[in-house]
Design an enzyme around this catalytic site. Structure first.
Site, PDB file in Angstrom:
ATOM      1  N   LYS A 110      77.933  58.999 -34.303  1.00  0.00           N
ATOM      2  CA  LYS A 110      79.287  59.224 -33.956  1.00  0.00           C
ATOM      3  C   LYS A 110      79.721  59.808 -32.363  1.00  0.00           C
ATOM      4  O   LYS A 110      80.675  59.831 -32.152  1.00  0.00           O
ATOM      5  CB  LYS A 110      79.849  60.385 -34.912  1.00  0.00           C
ATOM      6  CG  LYS A 110      80.070  59.594 -36.157  1.00  0.00           C
ATOM      7  CD  LYS A 110      80.682  60.424 -37.301  1.00  0.00           C
ATOM      8  CE  LYS A 110      81.118  59.679 -38.337  1.00  0.00           C
ATOM      9  NZ  LYS A 110      80.003  59.167 -39.255  1.00  0.00           N
TER      10      LYS A 110
HETATM   11  C1  LIG Z   1      79.747  58.362 -40.060  1.00  0.00           C
HETATM   12  C2  LIG Z   1      78.499  57.554 -40.418  1.00  0.00           C
HETATM   13  C3  LIG Z   1      77.998  56.295 -40.969  1.00  0.00           C
HETATM   14  C4  LIG Z   1      79.230  55.504 -41.361  1.00  0.00           C
HETATM   15  O1  LIG Z   1      80.192  54.902 -40.365  1.00  0.00           O
HETATM   16  P1  LIG Z   1      81.565  54.437 -40.636  1.00  0.00           P
HETATM   17  O2  LIG Z   1      81.994  53.909 -39.285  1.00  0.00           O
HETATM   18  O3  LIG Z   1      82.487  55.388 -41.479  1.00  0.00           O
HETATM   19  O4  LIG Z   1      81.268  53.161 -41.493  1.00  0.00           O
HETATM   20  C5  LIG Z   1      76.979  55.982 -41.253  1.00  0.00           C
HETATM   21  N1  LIG Z   1      75.752  56.681 -40.979  1.00  0.00           N
HETATM   22  C6  LIG Z   1      76.010  57.948 -40.477  1.00  0.00           C
HETATM   23  C7  LIG Z   1      74.919  58.595 -40.028  1.00  0.00           C
HETATM   24  C8  LIG Z   1      77.284  58.400 -39.970  1.00  0.00           C
HETATM   25  O5  LIG Z   1      77.572  59.798 -39.436  1.00  0.00           O
END
Ligand SMILES: *Cc1c(COP(=O)(O)O)cnc(C)c1O
Length: 462
Positions: A110
């Site tokens: 993120k």
């Molecule tokens: C948020 C997240 C996901 C999922 O991503 P999306 O964009 O919501 O599909 C997968 N792995 C981790 C570690 C995350 O923080």
């Protein structure tokens, strides 16, 4: 480039307005009016670029209302905080190509989007002389990445609610050791659901929202998707150089469909991606969509990959818009029906289209542990439990003629318990976590009451 809403009532707005709007005013999600196409010549040229250069080139195709020099500076500053010189390096091992997205300040993918969004918000707010108070609730990953995205930024305050004593120790420390004066950690005496409910209630008070210029950083902001398109191009280029093969598959551990939708955009731009592998944990609404042609709500199950524990996928609407031939009326009707019945069904022709673009597998907790253990035994490489979902699905659905890129969405040190359960020891801690326990902290413990939170925001807002 202009932007429109999947629900049809907002159209013709420039990029900057799309970023500040977040959710479209008609309740839909914002998308570019057309997706720019990359020629084979563009792709060859892009393949030679370092990550920040590539990010600038890709984003420039979607942004025409920020001067180039300013955009360049925003991008450069956003990726200078990553600890790996390549930003998102590829590690080829165990028959797959792992695209490591966890070298940012909070060790999860993120950061790739939120480091950029924080700088972009600050730039746009300074330009217009406005302020913003960001409010959100977190169970871990999103909150800390958002805090690191806007810490120390001008014209922005951020208030993040987390359930007191109920987030993992690493995640709690990552948030509460940020002592910048514009960051407010609120540990609520309640659960994550309480936090979400309170935030929703406060955003529902439109007068309050307007008065305090409340903003959100959730995954529906177009700028987040855009920042994520870049690493699909980068990963493809690295794997083409390593294998000599033109076309790849990409496996994506999926929750809200934001990350994999960025892959879909890259595919539509002309990046040679054959299949996007949609990897889910036991919360498999999207796997049922791909494999059975039905999108139907289930219960949320807590799993070893908590950042993928979702009920409905907030970015799914963006894909539906394309599946429905870019017809906003059909999107509106589908969501009206979904609100009544909790399900959407798809025709044979639509299912055919979906399975031409996606493959999908749901991976339960036992298989997550098994994958971390087996992959480590075979290669020495330690997967985090989210990445393990994607690697299991990727290895299962790969064919020998097409390289499989697996997105690594978190560093294993963020989830030491699951890793310990699988391999009998804790993962190595990267330098950024060393000494975290000894740093000063800044956090307010507060009752899980909407009124109390509102008062706090009122007293500390910009
Ligand atoms: C948020 C997240 C996901 C999922 O991503 P999306 O964009 O919501 O599909 C997968 N792995 C981790 C570690 C995350 O923080």
């Amino acid at each position: 480039m202009r932007y429109l809403s999947t629900r049809g009532q907002v159209r013709g707005i420039p990029f900057k307005q799309a970023v500040m709007m977040g959710l479209a005013e008609d309740g839909g999600l914002l998308l570019p009016e057309s997706i720019p196409h990359l020629t084979p010549g563009d792709l060859d040229a892009f393949a030679k670029l370092a990550y920040p250069e590539l990010a600038f080139q890709v984003m420039s195709r979607f942004i025409d209302d920020i001067p180039s020099a300013d955009l360049k500076s925003l991008v450069d500053r956003s990726y200078a905080t990553f600890t790996h010189p390549e930003v998102t390096p590829v590690v080829s091992t165990g028959g797959v190509h792992i695209l490591e997205l966890f070298h940012g300040p909070t060790l999860a993918f993120k950061d790739v989007a939120l480091q950029f969004l924080g700088n972009l918000f600050e730039y746009l707010l300074i330009e217009s002389g406005a302020h913003m108070n960001i409010l959100g609730a977190t169970s871990g990953d999103t909150g800390s990445a958002a805090i690191y995205g806007v810490r120390g930024k001008r014209n922005i305050n951020i208030f993040i609610l987390h359930p007191h004593g109920k987030v993992s120790p690493v995640q709690e420390l990552q948030m509460t050791t940020v002592t910048d004066p514009n960051v407010y950690n609120l540990a609520i005496r309640g659960t994550f659901d309480d936090g979400q409910r309170i935030v929703k209630e406060i955003f529902g008070d439109l007068e309050f929202k307007k008065r305090f210029a409340l903003g959100a950083v959730n995954s529906i902001n177009w700028a987040r998707v855009l920042a994520q398109v870049v690493y699909y191009v980068y990963g493809w280029a690295k794997v083409r150089a390593a294998t000599g093969l033109e076309t790849v598959d990409v496996s994506v551990p999926t929750g809200n469909f934001g990350d994999i939708f960025a892959g879909y955009v890259a595919r539509r731009m002309g990046v040679p991606i054959r299949h996007l592998v949609l990897a889910t944990n036991a919360n498999n609404i999207l796997t049922r969509f791909v494999n059975n042609g039905e999108y139907a709500i289930g219960d949320v199950h807590p799993t070893l990959s908590p950042s993928m524990d979702i009920q409905v996928a907030s970015n799914f609407e963006r894909y539906l818009y394309y599946l429905y031939g870019q017809d906003p009326l059909r999107v509106c009707n589908a969501f009206a029906g979904f609100a009544r019945s909790g399900r959407m069904t798809f025709s044979t022709a639509e299912q055919h289209q979906v399975t031409g673009e996606f493959r999908s597998l749901s991976v339960d907790d036992a298989s997550i542990i098994d994958e971390i253990r087996g992959f480590h035994a075979a290669t020495g490489y330690v997967l985090d439990p989210h990445t393990a979902v994607g690697v299991r699905a990727g290895r299962t659905l790969a064919t020998s003629d097409v390289p499989m890129i697996c997105l690594a969405t978190a560093h294993p040190a963020k989830f030491p318990d699951a890793v310990h359960q699988a391999i009998g020891r804790n993962p190595e801690r990267p330098a950024s976590l060393n000494g975290l326990e000894d740093r000063p902290r800044r956090c307010e413990t507060i009752d899980a009451e909407t009124g109390a939170i509102k008062q706090f925001v009122e007293r500390h807002s910009l």
